[in-house]
Design a protein around this motif. Structure first.
Motif, PDB file in Angstrom:
ATOM      1  N   PRO A  75       0.801  -1.226   0.000  1.00 23.33           N
ATOM      2  CA  PRO A  75       0.000   0.000   0.000  1.00 23.33           C
ATOM      3  C   PRO A  75       0.832   1.274   0.000  1.00 23.33           C
ATOM      4  O   PRO A  75       0.295   2.361  -0.200  1.00 23.33           O
ATOM      5  N   ASP A  76       2.146   1.147   0.199  1.00 25.80           N
ATOM      6  CA  ASP A  76       3.011   2.333   0.128  1.00 25.80           C
ATOM      7  C   ASP A  76       3.229   2.779  -1.311  1.00 25.80           C
ATOM      8  O   ASP A  76       3.696   3.898  -1.552  1.00 25.80           O
ATOM      9  N   ARG A  77       2.876   1.917  -2.294  1.00 23.89           N
ATOM     10  CA  ARG A  77       3.085   2.230  -3.708  1.00 23.89           C
ATOM     11  C   ARG A  77       1.762   2.091  -4.456  1.00 23.89           C
ATOM     12  O   ARG A  77       1.363   0.994  -4.822  1.00 23.89           O
ATOM     13  N   ALA A  78       1.088   3.231  -4.639  1.00 27.90           N
ATOM     14  CA  ALA A  78      -0.171   3.235  -5.384  1.00 27.90           C
ATOM     15  C   ALA A  78       0.123   3.198  -6.876  1.00 27.90           C
ATOM     16  O   ALA A  78       1.071   3.829  -7.342  1.00 27.90           O
ATOM     17  N   VAL A  79      -0.697   2.442  -7.614  1.00 29.79           N
ATOM     18  CA  VAL A  79      -0.482   2.273  -9.054  1.00 29.79           C
ATOM     19  C   VAL A  79      -1.734   2.705  -9.814  1.00 29.79           C
ATOM     20  O   VAL A  79      -2.856   2.341  -9.441  1.00 29.79           O
ATOM     21  N   VAL A  80      -1.536   3.479 -10.871  1.00 26.85           N
ATOM     22  CA  VAL A  80      -2.619   3.833 -11.785  1.00 26.85           C
ATOM     23  C   VAL A  80      -2.246   3.279 -13.153  1.00 26.85           C
ATOM     24  O   VAL A  80      -1.214   3.625 -13.723  1.00 26.85           O
ATOM     25  N   PHE A  81      -3.106   2.403 -13.674  1.00 27.67           N
ATOM     26  CA  PHE A  81      -2.859   1.777 -14.971  1.00 27.67           C
ATOM     27  C   PHE A  81      -3.563   2.542 -16.082  1.00 27.67           C
ATOM     28  O   PHE A  81      -4.410   3.404 -15.835  1.00 27.67           O
TER      29      PHE A  81
END
Length: 263
Positions: A75-81
């Motif tokens: 959860p420390d690294r949010a990803v938007v695809f």
């Protein structure tokens, strides 16, 4: 040594079977920095982002986030695809509330939904909160995906060509929205943004990392010297913008030609 919310990639290599995808990647992204990974198809930029997200494991080398090894998603690294990845059976508000619950597992349902609504308001989607993703346009769905990523309150934001499927008008609107949200952040998130569009990279980023193909590797890096806030029309009219754009294009062209000569 204090690293803060920085990303570090050391001696990274990656392959799918016998096919080499990435070779010798060395990259440091400082806390609060906005870095664009720019390159043609086949340069491994999306694979590098997946490795930063912990969705793939390197064949060789090391990745750390805030000084800690990246061993998987977190959860420390949010990803938007590029393709939204919203749950179609949930309302937009419930999609974002799921991220709120991960960031704040002790919150009750009502407060999770309230915070989700606040994040949707930040991206101009407050009125769309009770609707389902299939009822929204592509641009609105990507706004919802960004709101969900922001709701995780992650120090790192990883974005894989998030505006690539949008028409030029919606793409420009979301570029402006992203920069506005990022600049208002306290502290600012550390952003890695994948794109194949030179103009987009120079508009958004503090630094552009140029990747060549076959295999993917870093062939150039450029600090973007233009002051913020950047206005699209003024920036695109600057001689320095066109000179930097040309240097990046020349590096990509030279790498493509070198690859053809090897073949």
């Amino acid at each position: 040594m204090t690293t803060g919310n920085s990303l570090r990639v050391e001696g990274l290599a990656f392959a799918y079977g016998d096919r080499e995808i990435l070779r010798g990647i060395e990259l440091n992204v400082a806390e609060g920095e906005f870095v664009a990974l720019l390159g043609p198809s086949g340069s491994g930029k999306s694979t590098l982002l997946r490795l930063l997200a912990g969705l793939e494991r390197p064949g060789r080398g090391r990745i750390t986030a805030a000084g800690k090894p990246v061993a998987g998603p977190g959860p420390d690294r949010a990803v938007v695809f590029q393709h939204y990845a919203l749950f179609p059976w949930m309302t937009v508000a419930d999609n974002v509330a799921e991220a709120v619950a991960k960031a704040h597992p002790g919150l009750g349902r009502a407060e999770r939904r309230q915070r989700a609504w606040e994040h949707l308001d930040r991206v101009g989607l407050g009125d769309a909160a009770p609707r389902h993703p299939f009822e929204l346009s592509g641009g609105m769905q990507q706004r919802a995906a960004i709101a969900r990523a922001l709701a995780l309150e992650s120090p790192f934001l990883l974005m894989d060509e998030p505006f690539g499927a949008l028409d030029p008008i919606n793409r420009a609107k979301l570029q402006d929205l992203l920069i506005e949200v990022w600049q208002r952040g306290r502290p600012r998130r550390t952003v890695v943004f994948v794109t194949h569009d030179v103009d987009e990279a120079l508009l958004l980023a503090d630094r552009v990392v140029v990747m060549g193909a076959s295999p993917g590797r870093i062939i150039a890096e450029h600090v973007v010297p233009f002051a913020r806030p950047r206005k699209r029309a003024a920036l695109f009219g600057e001689t320095a913008f066109h000179e930097l754009r040309e240097r990046i294009a020349e590096a990509l062209d030279a790498d493509t030609l070198a690859g053809l000569e090897v073949v």
